[in-house]
Design a protein around this motif. Structure first.
Motif, mmCIF file in Angstrom:
data_model
loop_
_atom_site.group_PDB
_atom_site.id
_atom_site.type_symbol
_atom_site.label_atom_id
_atom_site.label_comp_id
_atom_site.label_asym_id
_atom_site.label_seq_id
_atom_site.Cartn_x
_atom_site.Cartn_y
_atom_site.Cartn_z
ATOM 1 N N GLN A 1 -84.561 26.710 -4.705
ATOM 2 C CA GLN A 1 -85.754 26.637 -3.847
ATOM 3 C C GLN A 1 -85.908 27.956 -3.081
ATOM 4 O O GLN A 1 -84.938 28.694 -2.918
ATOM 5 N N TRP B 1 -89.907 35.071 1.840
ATOM 6 C CA TRP B 1 -89.198 33.867 1.396
ATOM 7 C C TRP B 1 -87.998 34.313 0.574
ATOM 8 O O TRP B 1 -88.116 35.218 -0.256
ATOM 9 N N HIS C 1 -86.773 29.580 0.609
ATOM 10 C CA HIS C 1 -86.793 29.240 2.035
ATOM 11 C C HIS C 1 -87.387 30.401 2.810
ATOM 12 O O HIS C 1 -87.017 31.557 2.573
#
Ligand SMILES: [Zn+2]
Length: 216
Positions: free
Chosen positions: A210, A202, A212
């Motif tokens: 955030q 990630w 991803h």
């Protein structure tokens, strides 16, 4: 038992030597690296965890990664160099100032023992090198506990592993020479989280704050 594990490592070194140190090979990687020196493009800051070896994970060649590994892959904030012993900060300084790396990758991971220690109740009650070191990520602990409903320990730790990556990225920017390199020569600061149960990566996006999933 101990000897057996050492023999295995020595056998591994024999294979390494056969691969990289052929006689009379003037074009070998080590011939080049020993005569011209190292020019790695990436500083990797990883955890000491034996399951998360950046070179094994990426198949990097010798000379490709400048590496610092510590408990929970933390970056401390910039502090005066005259006080204390700053192993991680000095590695960052050398990589940015001398080697002029193009990327700094902080590699976090799931099941991190350092983060588990951070998330224990009363984790600061028994002073230790680990509790003092992990206080760098105290903000991550607070953030996770503040936002959580009653969650199980594994979920809290996973969130704290990700939050602490954000803290480390922010701390990187407290080093004036890092921020200068970001502004003047586009040094990339990258946060990657390795889910070692699933084999997923990630990437942290600083803009949206955030993570991803990378589809590689
Ligand atoms: Zn770890």
């Amino acid at each position: 038992m101990t000897h057996k594990s050492i023999y295995r490592l020595m056998a591994g070194f024999r294979r390494f030597r056969e691969k990289y140190f052929q006689e009379n090979d003037d074009h070998s990687i080590y011939h080049r690296l020993s005569s011209a020196g190292q020019t790695p493009k990436t500083l990797m800051i990883g955890c000491s965890d034996s399951r998360v070896d950046p070179a094994i994970m990426t198949g990097a060649e010798p000379g490709e990664l400048f590496m610092v590994r510590n408990v929970a892959n933390l970056v401390p904030p910039c502090e005066p160099s005259a006080v204390g012993f700053h192993g991680t900060s000095s590695a960052i300084e050398f990589a940015v100032q001398n080697l002029k790396v193009e990327n700094i990758i902080i590699l976090g991971h799931s099941q991190c023992g350092g983060i588990r220690a951070l998330m224990q109740p009363n984790q600061e009650a028994t002073p230790s090198f680990i509790s003092q070191w992990m206080s760098i990520a105290h903000e991550a602990r607070e953030q996770v506990l503040k936002n959580s409903e009653v969650l199980d320990e594994a979920t809290l730790c996973r969130q704290a592993e990700m939050e602490s990556l954000k803290v480390s990225i922010r701390n990187l920017r407290t080093f004036p020479f890092v921020q200068k390199a970001v502004d003047e020569r586009d040094l990339h600061l990258i946060g990657i989280y390795f889910d070692l149960e699933r084999g997923h990566l990630w990437e942290y996006d600083e803009k949206s704050q955030q993570f991803h999933q990378l589809h590689i």
